[in-house]
Design an enzyme around this catalytic site. Sequence first.
Site, PDB file in Angstrom:
ATOM      1  N   HIS A 269      41.735   1.393 -13.987  1.00 51.91           N
ATOM      2  CA  HIS A 269      42.443   0.486 -13.090  1.00 51.91           C
ATOM      3  C   HIS A 269      42.061   0.678 -11.630  1.00 51.91           C
ATOM      4  CE1 HIS A 269      45.039  -0.128 -16.617  1.00 51.91           C
ATOM      5  NE2 HIS A 269      45.411  -1.240 -16.035  1.00 51.91           N
ATOM      6  N   GLY A 270      41.577   1.844 -11.262  1.00 47.61           N
ATOM      7  CA  GLY A 270      41.198   2.048  -9.874  1.00 47.61           C
ATOM      8  C   GLY A 270      40.783   3.471  -9.593  1.00 47.61           C
TER       9      GLY A 270
END
Length: 520
Positions: free
Chosen positions: A322-323
Amino acid sequence: MVFSSNVFLFLFLPVFLGLYYLSGERYRNLLLLIASYVFYAWWRVDFLLLFAGVTVFNYWIGLRIGAAGVRTRAAQRWLILGVVVDLCVLGYFKYANFGVDSLNEIITSFGMQPFVLTHILLPIGISFYTFESISYIIDVYRGDTPATHNLIDFAAFVAIFPHLIAGPVLRFKDLVDQFNHRTHTVDKFAEGCTRFMQGFVKKVFIADTLAALADHCFALQNPTTGDAWLGALAYTAQLYFDFSGYSDMAIGLGLMMGFRFMENFNQPYISQSITEFWRRWHISLSTWLRDYLYISLGGNRGSTFQTYRNLFLTMLLGGLWHGANFTYIIWGAWHGMWLAIERALGVNAAPRVLNPLKWVITFLLVVIGWVIFRAENLQVAWRMYEAMFSFGTWQLSELNRANLTGLQVGTLVLAYLVLAFFGLRQFYNQPLQTKAPKAAANSDEVAADGPASAQPRAPREAAGDPAAIAYSPSGALVYQPSWLSQLPVLATRLALLLLFAASVLKLSAQSYSPFLYFQF
């Protein structure tokens, strides 16, 4: 370019759909590819070369794997090459800055000189198209789909603009038949328009309004307990309506072009365990992680410890997807930990009487997880958690009250009412009754020539009248004109159309419409 923008609504989409339906069927995939590249290049033209390069590389790897044979040693070598190159591309553009910054924090604490790395810009959508490329070459290796020899179709699959920036995570094996041939009907197009409008309203009317509220609460330097919980609940609703809204728009756009994409959300906030939550939240990603990561790690085929380890590692890496931030890693670990705990305790086998308690606990665990998911860094997350669980004053701070608007409060209440309504409707939903009640089943108006015909027979005078058949509470037959039975549907569609129009006006008037997926 994003879906919730005037240039997409009033320029790109109508021009594309016009050209799409005017073109012949054999040219539609090529037109879709060109339009998707234009859509992507609207952000950055130079990264289009990277995008096309990754596509051509995986197309070539797929051919090499297909030529080597299913699950052969040669095919395995080609697969390893493909996956390694894909992960290196993703790792460089998405995680190089994070890795160097983290390393510099360590070495500078020992008085060493930090490494210097020019900031690397993250190509939008790289996480989605990399995962889809990896799933394709793995499926070819496993024999789940043949290697395609049509570069245009494969490139269109990777680039298809409805899902490019926010999902769902698609699989070539699920769509290959639709790329070869798909049906286009007025009903399917209308269904797509309805689905797109639903998603647009979710995103612009609800999520964007809640975004300002959540952002302000998370930005407070000294939040009260009330501030922190308000921000956490606002973000919980914002993220769902934003993400599911984009998925609805993507699915709707796909239907307009004759595609059927997989569903991506299924009322996740009614879940009674974290395990169930991941069957309902971002379904395309959770199933991807299961099929291509968890199973590859060994799944539940080893010892109990290995199963728990595989669950934890899958969610840890899912969080990192996700990041590039420690906040996402911890969020993934949080969910991985609870998945392992639930499996160990056998939560899903608990008595039904505990279902309400299970729902409350699950929802709280999800909300707590969203706090660190939303926080810009660990310091902000700690500040929010400290305020949430210090159980100080529940009153909002003066600064928060000064910025809070009636529209934000009303939208937050509306969001949770919508979640409750649709969640409870699904939770208690029973199949629609297709047979007459017992009282009517014994009447003279029911045919007696077999189980399949146990339906009410319309009187002669009603023949040819497209009347809807209903039952009163006593079981008596009630005949009503078809337009009357359609009133709830028509009212719902009219309300959706009005909300969509209001959302378009709101989009034109507002200056703030956050895009949450730049890190993907």
